[in-house]
Design a protein around this motif. Sequence first.
Motif, mmCIF file in Angstrom:
data_model
loop_
_atom_site.group_PDB
_atom_site.id
_atom_site.type_symbol
_atom_site.label_atom_id
_atom_site.label_comp_id
_atom_site.label_asym_id
_atom_site.label_seq_id
_atom_site.Cartn_x
_atom_site.Cartn_y
_atom_site.Cartn_z
ATOM 1 N N LEU A 14 2.425 6.856 7.148
ATOM 2 C CA LEU A 14 3.303 5.930 7.873
ATOM 3 C C LEU A 14 4.318 6.713 8.698
ATOM 4 O O LEU A 14 4.771 7.784 8.281
ATOM 5 C CB LEU A 14 3.994 4.982 6.889
ATOM 6 N N PRO A 15 4.703 6.198 9.871
ATOM 7 C CA PRO A 15 5.576 6.938 10.787
ATOM 8 C C PRO A 15 6.888 7.414 10.143
ATOM 9 O O PRO A 15 7.549 6.670 9.426
ATOM 10 C CB PRO A 15 5.874 5.915 11.890
ATOM 11 N N GLN A 16 7.205 8.654 10.421
ATOM 12 C CA GLN A 16 8.458 9.296 10.032
ATOM 13 C C GLN A 16 8.712 9.317 8.523
ATOM 14 O O GLN A 16 9.848 9.450 8.079
ATOM 15 C CB GLN A 16 9.639 8.673 10.773
ATOM 16 N N VAL A 95 2.798 -0.342 3.233
ATOM 17 C CA VAL A 95 3.206 -0.692 4.598
ATOM 18 C C VAL A 95 4.380 -1.665 4.549
ATOM 19 O O VAL A 95 5.367 -1.502 5.278
ATOM 20 C CB VAL A 95 2.031 -1.279 5.415
ATOM 21 N N GLU A 96 4.305 -2.660 3.687
ATOM 22 C CA GLU A 96 5.395 -3.635 3.586
ATOM 23 C C GLU A 96 6.664 -2.963 3.067
ATOM 24 O O GLU A 96 7.773 -3.246 3.554
ATOM 25 C CB GLU A 96 5.001 -4.802 2.688
ATOM 26 N N ALA A 97 6.555 -2.071 2.089
ATOM 27 C CA ALA A 97 7.719 -1.340 1.581
ATOM 28 C C ALA A 97 8.336 -0.497 2.692
ATOM 29 O O ALA A 97 9.564 -0.445 2.842
ATOM 30 C CB ALA A 97 7.305 -0.464 0.402
ATOM 31 N N TRP A 98 7.491 0.149 3.461
ATOM 32 C CA TRP A 98 7.958 0.948 4.595
ATOM 33 C C TRP A 98 8.689 0.056 5.590
ATOM 34 O O TRP A 98 9.772 0.390 6.066
ATOM 35 C CB TRP A 98 6.758 1.651 5.237
ATOM 36 N N ARG A 99 8.105 -1.108 5.900
ATOM 37 C CA ARG A 99 8.713 -2.051 6.852
ATOM 38 C C ARG A 99 10.085 -2.531 6.364
ATOM 39 O O ARG A 99 10.988 -2.744 7.169
ATOM 40 C CB ARG A 99 7.802 -3.245 7.080
ATOM 41 N N LEU A 100 10.235 -2.738 5.061
ATOM 42 C CA LEU A 100 11.518 -3.172 4.501
ATOM 43 C C LEU A 100 12.591 -2.086 4.620
ATOM 44 O O LEU A 100 13.781 -2.385 4.591
ATOM 45 C CB LEU A 100 11.362 -3.552 3.023
ATOM 46 N N THR A 101 12.168 -0.845 4.757
ATOM 47 C CA THR A 101 13.079 0.298 4.712
ATOM 48 C C THR A 101 13.340 0.917 6.075
ATOM 49 O O THR A 101 14.439 1.389 6.346
ATOM 50 C CB THR A 101 12.501 1.370 3.756
ATOM 51 N N ALA A 102 12.348 0.918 6.927
ATOM 52 C CA ALA A 102 12.446 1.597 8.221
ATOM 53 C C ALA A 102 13.411 0.871 9.162
ATOM 54 O O ALA A 102 13.601 -0.338 9.061
ATOM 55 C CB ALA A 102 11.058 1.669 8.867
#
Length: 116
Positions: A14-16, A95-102
């Motif tokens: 996942l990005p970054q 992906v959803e965890a990343w989206r919640l954090t990014a």
Amino acid sequence: MVTFDEFKDMGLALPQTTEQITWEVEVTLRIGKKIFAMGAPESERVTVKASKEDQTELLAAEPEVFSVAPFVGRFGWVSVRLAKVDPEELRDLLVEAWRLTAPKRLVREFDAESGR
């Protein structure tokens, strides 16, 4: 079944996203300084950030796979049993965890590139 290395690779794709060892043994996956997933290589479980609503749904649907995460479960985090989780489901959770954090800008860029 998913191995710990597969879990880590999914998150690092996942990005970054960066990996940092915390508490001497815990691999944390992060955006900047914010953690969105973590686990220890020798453990049979990993922990993933989720909303309280998603946590409730996951626990109700598959209690043999998902449970409330220790310490951070009250915030929605989910403990995932690697031997029982479907790889695609874990990828979606990451992906959803990343989206919640990014940062929102990064999520917008990700969505535009992935056609969301």
